[in-house]
Design an enzyme around this catalytic site. Sequence first.
Site, short mmCIF file in Angstrom:
data_model
loop_
_atom_site.label_atom_id
_atom_site.label_comp_id
_atom_site.label_asym_id
_atom_site.label_seq_id
_atom_site.Cartn_x
_atom_site.Cartn_y
_atom_site.Cartn_z
N CYS A 89 -5.22 -1.06 4.48
CA CYS A 89 -5.70 -0.40 3.26
C CYS A 89 -7.17 -0.74 3.01
O CYS A 89 -8.04 -0.28 3.74
CB CYS A 89 -4.80 -0.76 2.08
N HIS B 251 0.77 0.32 3.66
CA HIS B 251 1.12 -1.10 3.58
C HIS B 251 2.36 -1.39 4.42
O HIS B 251 3.49 -1.29 3.92
CB HIS B 251 1.36 -1.51 2.12
N GLU C 289 3.52 -4.19 5.30
CA GLU C 289 4.18 -5.43 4.88
C GLU C 289 5.23 -5.20 3.79
O GLU C 289 6.06 -6.06 3.54
CB GLU C 289 3.14 -6.45 4.39
#
Length: 512
Positions: free
Chosen positions: A84, A171, A173
Amino acid sequence: MKKQHDTIIVLDFGSQYNQLIARRIREFGVYSELHPHTITAEEIKAMNPKGIIFSGGPNSVYGEGALHCDEKIFELGLPIFGICYGMQLMTQHFGGKVERANHREYGKAVLKVENESKLYANLPEEQVVWMSHGDLVTGLPEGFVVDATSESCPIAGMSNEGENLYGVQFHPEVRHSEHGNDLIKNFVFGVCGCSEGWNMENFIEVELEKIRETVGDKKVLCALSGGVDSSVVAVLIHKAIGDQLTCIFVDHGLLRKDEAEGVMKTFSEGFHMNVIKVDAQERFMNKLKGVEDPEQKRKIIGNEFIYVFDDEASKLQGMDFLAQGTLYTDIVESGTATAQTIKSHHNVGGLPEDMQFKLIEPLNTLFKDEVRVLGSELGIPDEIVWRQPFPGPGLGIRVLGEITEEKLEIVRESDAILREEIIKAGLDREVWQYFTALPGMRSVGVMGDERTYDYTVGIRAVTSIDGMTADWARIPWDVLEKISVRIVNEVKHVNRIVYDITSKPPATIEWE
């Protein structure tokens, strides 16, 4: 930490998800540390990492106060993965173009893989990912190619494989990115060439040594609540220094039903620890009288908690250290140097400036699921290791607004019923956290042919791995019905039950 394992460094640019990146990597058996974006290239070089990840962040790379890194980091020759904001920063550094998006993209998106770089090896061509950004890359830097696109993001992934540089606009994660773990794994193993080598045995060995070195022949007070975190802290420190540890259990009147008795039985009798019980219910309730603001309540409870310790320590000889069960998630939710604050946490906020103790926080690099693994490794019984997460302010933040004895009793009794029925249904391991809260609103009802105007009780139940993100639990309707019927019939002054079906984000797990 002993360098007997490969390490991935994560640079913190302010994302609330930055701790998750390190957590995902540790799940693979590879050690990962989070460092501020201000770290120098020389400092990173001295750590000898196998790769670097730039986290996301709330800033714009062109905005006032934009966060940057030491540009020499790009000259270290290490693989770099920008997430990002990290991708945008990389783009800016190498001469690409970043612009403000027409609409901020937040939520799930369908990603289409256009170029199977090492990052996307063995991943499907289409996958759901989690977006959270206001800027986007509109022009590639020289030497980079587009790896992936989405409907609103023409350059959702890019790479320069010759230089081992990768970036994604989403993202990976976050659990909502369905193949995010695999993508990070591809970077860690496929790009960086890491090997598995970090585990909880390593952690225990290093922490025991660190505690002994820090404490020496001094004495430690442990804030024991009987929850998972403080229990693991107490056992870990007791294993390191034995009788140099004194546990103080403060009953602030904000505990769950029968909790105080259970704590004393388990630790004083079961673990043979020196546990001092302090009855401080009246003291806390007097301080909280008339207080409605949740942040103020947290600060008051945190302050009073430490002052109680001060009072008890003054009765003891030579207490120098205070042990706390602060976790990684506590720190990120309270805001790091670069993360925007969501809420203050009782373990990292509200500490008085004149506190007479030095803090020991041996779990502050671990996530909740890692703490449970650690507890099992230390031989702590399952009924403690798998206990429900419970905040330090206790029921004080599950009674919204002003706290009264009547409201506490409603939450205490309704919560006990909820826990009992969840366990009966065999859902206690499946549901990560569950509790009742009292929003303070009253509504009209009919009970026994009479009009009532009583409280509404909210039920919160979520599934999660580490508390950083969570989904509302799909508890079977018949179980919810039993819980609702029992609470309304068995708990005085309640005539309505509601179920919270909000995920995290956008909501936090606790209501205050």
